[in-house]
Structures are given as C-alpha cells and as structure tokens.
Scaffold this active site. Structure first.
Site, short mmCIF file in Angstrom:
data_model
loop_
_atom_site.label_atom_id
_atom_site.label_comp_id
_atom_site.label_asym_id
_atom_site.label_seq_id
_atom_site.Cartn_x
_atom_site.Cartn_y
_atom_site.Cartn_z
N GLU A 263 -111.48 -0.49 7.31
CA GLU A 263 -112.71 0.28 7.49
C GLU A 263 -112.38 1.71 7.11
O GLU A 263 -111.55 2.35 7.75
CB GLU A 263 -113.18 0.17 8.94
CG GLU A 263 -114.55 0.80 9.19
CD GLU A 263 -114.45 2.16 9.80
OE1 GLU A 263 -114.69 3.14 9.06
OE2 GLU A 263 -114.15 2.25 10.99
N CYS A 302 -117.01 7.87 11.66
CA CYS A 302 -117.12 7.20 10.37
C CYS A 302 -118.54 6.75 10.10
O CYS A 302 -118.91 6.50 8.94
CB CYS A 302 -116.17 6.01 10.31
SG CYS A 302 -116.36 4.85 11.69
#
Length: 527
Positions: A263, A302
C-alpha cells in the site's frame, strides 16, 4: 556515549522469545515539537534467520493448533490488554508523533477497534485447519472423481513493515488477520515513531496473551529483513512507492515469488457533483470533509484528500468556503488546549512537505497560505509544524505535477472540471488511488461515478446528503471495507472483513473420490 545517551529509553527488539538489544549506535527518536531525544532504536547484530525460524517453528505451530474461533479469542484478549493501557499510549503519541488527542485516537482506538472487529468476526468461523472455498465439483461423468478447493494457513511468517503515520493502527490492521489466520507476525514499525508499537508489543508479551513466537518486533534499521525470509512467508508493506519497488526487486520476492502486499502513494480525490455547484447539503459536506482531511493528523494519512474536483461554476465558491474554515484552524504544540492541529512526525518530514508545497505552488494559485499562520507555543525554527494550505489549479489539464506529486502533509489542490467525463478523467490521472469520494444529491450521478471510478480506486465513497450525517469519512479506513488500490497506490488489498485472510492463506485444489473428500473435515478436526 554521553550520559544523556546512556539514560535514554531503549526500544529493545523482541525476537526468539527474548529481549535483544542492538549492537550499534541506533537511531534517536525525537519530540517533533522540541527536538528533545526520547528513545533509541537499534536492530544491529540481530540473528534474523534464527529469529524467523523461531517464529515459524514455535509461533506458527502453536497458532495452527488452535481453531479460528480460538485464535479470535486471543485477539479479544490482545484488545483488552491494549485498552487497559491506552492512557499511556496517548502520552507516547503526544510526545513522539506530536498529535492532538483526537488525532491520536484515530491511531490508537482504530487499532483496538480493528482487533475487536476481527475477534468478533473470527468467533463465527468453523474448522480447525482450513477454510472451504466454493462447492465440491465433479470431474468425472459418473461423479466418481471430484475437486474441492480449500485455503490453509501459510506455514511461514508475516513480515509487517509499517509506515510512520500510524504506529498502532498500521500494526494491528495487518496483524489481526494474520494472527486470526494462524500465521505468526514479525512487526517492523517505522523507526521515527516506533515507541508506540514497541510499548504495545511489550505490554502484550508481559501479559502473555499470545503463544510464544506468535508476535516478534524489530526496531531500528531494516537491513537484512528480507534476506531472512523463506518460501511460505508473507510480506506486507505500507510506505512509499519507491521503497515498494526496491522490495519487489529483492530476490526473495522477484525470484522466489514470495507473496507481497503493498500500500503506497495515493493522490486521492473528492468530487462534487454538477447538481451541487450552486451550494446546498452536498456542497457543505464536501467543504467539511476537505477541511477535516487536510488537517487531521496534519494531513499525514495515505487516504487524505489531495485533489478536490468541482464544477467550473463552483471553483471560487468552494475556494472561499474551504479557506474560511482553514483560517480558523489553530496549529502548534498539541499540549496547548487551544491547538487543533499538531505537528508532523519530525523535521525531516517537515522539510519534505515544505519542498513539496513549494514545488506545487509554482504552478498553482494560492487559495489559503499556510505560511502566514502563526504557530501556538511552538518555535517554527525547531518544531515540525506545517499549517494547512489550499492551492488552486484553474487549468488542471496542464498542471501535471498536481496529479503526480503527493505532498504527505496538510495540503490539497482545488481543480475545476468542465463536465462529468472531464471529472472522471482528472480523477484517473492520479494513476491509481486508495479512495475517491463523490458528493451529490443525484442518485444517477452517484451510481455512474461509482462504476466509472471503481477500476482506478480501491474504495469509492458516495456521500449523499442523508449519508453525510452518518458516513465514516473519506479518509477513515474501516476493517469492514477493503483498503488498497491499483497502480501507484500499490496494487494491494487489506482488510475488507474476511477478505483480509486471503493474503495469509494458500489455496489448493484437492482432487479425489467424493467420499474421500468429505473426510477433509474429519482430518481437520484431528489436526
């Protein structure tokens, strides 16, 4: 070594059933407001092959000997231990990450909630040694031969390499499904904020709620981490796309086909529907969410909104609304009760964010200038504080940097679109993102947007006026929903309920006589 260094808290490593200190100088963790040294982390000299072998042999065997429901009960105990110590964790987050209490809660409470969620989910699972995958299918005309697909826990370990922004949640959102699957965990927190993860693991090991070898911790540098991996192990990484590329090129991943989930970077967007250009509930919902996503954890998420896409007619109205709200945000020392937004995690991150702001500013309008905001109880020459910024790109088709450079801090760029097709094209220029959110009161537009953006975004968050009252938030990752995204976002998938267990299981086709295949369940119970 100075007296101050000798007295500094040492973040020891927990490997092979022991507390092990590094043999090198290590890295100093500092208070991001004052620069005061807090702790030292070092993993130099660790016998990682031996530590990994211990985790596989002892932790893996002990976990696999339990049923899914029994492993779920372990997760519940983990959550209880962390819950009992959470006041201490808030103090560590304040000192090491510089976050106000509500931002610390996202990390601390989010980690505990995720553990509790998987404990409840796992309590409903049956089967000792495998999970069934679909129905048994005949392979012969007379049904004398068949195939059954099953998933069994990987007989390796899960190496979890986490980012600096979520030392608690980042650990437990990976560890919970791994442990529930029956796979031992070796956690490697980002060094800058490793204190919180270290304290949580130390508390759990002291409470002896997990089998020996089920949870290991490596603090400090990452040298040799991948070298000690073996076939059957799993690597889960959160961080930059550049680091992910280096990990994918490692022989254990590139040559040995070791399973890896990543990720990484993400230029997430929020999209205002054409029906809301003149204002209204959907417009107000986006203003509220944009301000929240720019400021929560100082933009160090994020999933934060980086690009705000609005109809051309709404560009100035949206700019004024967001800027007005940002002007009311107080920034500085989180120990001050009047401060709403704390600091970044350190001066290195501060300098990186400031460089990114200046790079994007060169081709943008400045709609809110964070450089003019006065810090409260914080020295701008020392503290890692950056006030919120809002930039504008009136011609987003010709501002490639706004679609390419992620500034991991409190900044978003406002962009106008001509029509729906143009909006979707701009959203896709993020090259693959974790999340897009759509704000509209037009059901047809919401549905079309979901289908248009689903291939390039891991999550599409639809916010109609009635959903705005209860929705979980653009940037809030819930364990019930998938977390991950294609392209530059890493191409991975985490969470999503029981879907998270797939990473830590191996699927196999078992072929045989139907009566024999029915014996798999009996064999599992005897394992």
């Amino acid at each position: 070594m100075t007296r101050q260094d000798a007295d500094m808290l040492e973040l020891v490593n927990f490997v092979a059933g022991r507390r092990v200190s590094g043999t090198g100088p290590g890295t100093v963790l500092r208070d991001p407001l004052s620069g005061e040294p807090l702790a030292r982390a070092d993993s130099t000299g660790l016998d990682l092959p031996g530590a990994y072998a211990w985790a596989r042999q002892h932790g893996g065997a002990a976990l696999r000997a339990l049923s899914y429901a029994e492993r779920a009960a372990l997760l519940a105990r983990v959550a209880e231990v962390l819950q009992a110590n959470r006041d201490k964790y808030y103090e560590i987050a304040l000192r090491n990450a510089g976050t106000v209490r509500q931002d610390s809660a996202i990390d601390i409470e989010g980690g505990i909630y995720t553990l509790s969620y998987y404990a409840k989910l796992g309590a409903k699972l049956e089967g000792q040694a495998f999970r069934p995958d679909g129905e048994q299918v005949s392979l012969a005309r007379d049904d004398a031969y068949a195939v059954r697909h099953i998933a069994v826990p990987a007989r390796g370990l899960a190496l979890l390499i986490n980012a600096f922004n979520f030392p608690s949640w980042g650990l437990w959102e990976k560890a919970a499904p791994a442990l529930l699957s029956g796979v031992p965990v070796v956690a490697k927190p980002a060094t800058a904020t490793a204190w919180l993860a270290h304290e949580m693991v130390a508390d759990l090991l002291a409470a002896q709620v997990l089998p020996e070898g089920a949870l290991s911790l490596v603090c400090g540098a990452s040298a040799g981490l991948l070298d000690a991996l073996a076939p059957g192990d799993v690597l889960s990484f959160t961080g930059s796309a550049d680091t992910a590329a280096l990990l994918r090129a490692h022989p254990r991943v590139a040559r040995d086909a070791l399973r890896m989930n990543a990720e990484t970077d993400s230029l997430n967007c929020a999209l205002l529907g054409p029906d809301a250009a003149a204002g209204g509930a959907a417009f107000d919902a986006l203003v509220h969410e944009a301000v929240r996503e720019i400021t929560v954890k100082s933009g160090q998420k994020c999933t934060a909104i980086r690009r705000i896409l609005v109809p051309q007619a709404a560009y100035q109205r949206m700019a004024d609304a967001i800027a007005s709200r940002l002007a009311a945000v107080t920034v500085g020392n989180p120990r001050n009760a009047d401060v709403r937004m704390g600091s970044l995690v350190g001066r290195a991150q501060h300098d990186d964010v400031q460089a990114g702001i200046q790079a994007l500013r060169a081709g943008s309008q400045v709609l809110f200038d964070g450089g003019q905001v006065r810090l409260l109880d914080a020295d701008p020459a020392v503290a890692a504080c950056v006030a919120p910024w809002l930039l504008g790109s009136p011609d987003p088709d010709n501002h490639p940097l706004a679609h390419d450079r992620e500034v991991f801090g409190p900044l978003a760029t406002l962009m106008p679109y001509r029509d729906a097709a143009h909006a979707y094209a701009l959203a896709r220029r993020g090259q693959g993102s974790l999340v897009a959110s759509v704000y509209s009161d037009d059901s047809a537009f919401l549905a079309r947007s979901a289908l248009e953006l689903a291939d390039s975004h891991g999550r599409v968050h639809l916010v109609s006026p009635e959903a705005a009252r209860t929705h979980t938030g653009h940037g809030n990752v819930m364990p019930q929903s998938l977390h991950g995204g294609p392209g530059r976002a890493g191409g991975g998938e985490e969470l999503g309920g029981l879907r998270a267990l797939a990473l830590y299981h191996r699927r196999a086709a078992i072929q045989g006589a139907p009566a024999r295949l029915r014996g798999l369940a009996d064999a599992a119970g005897a394992t």
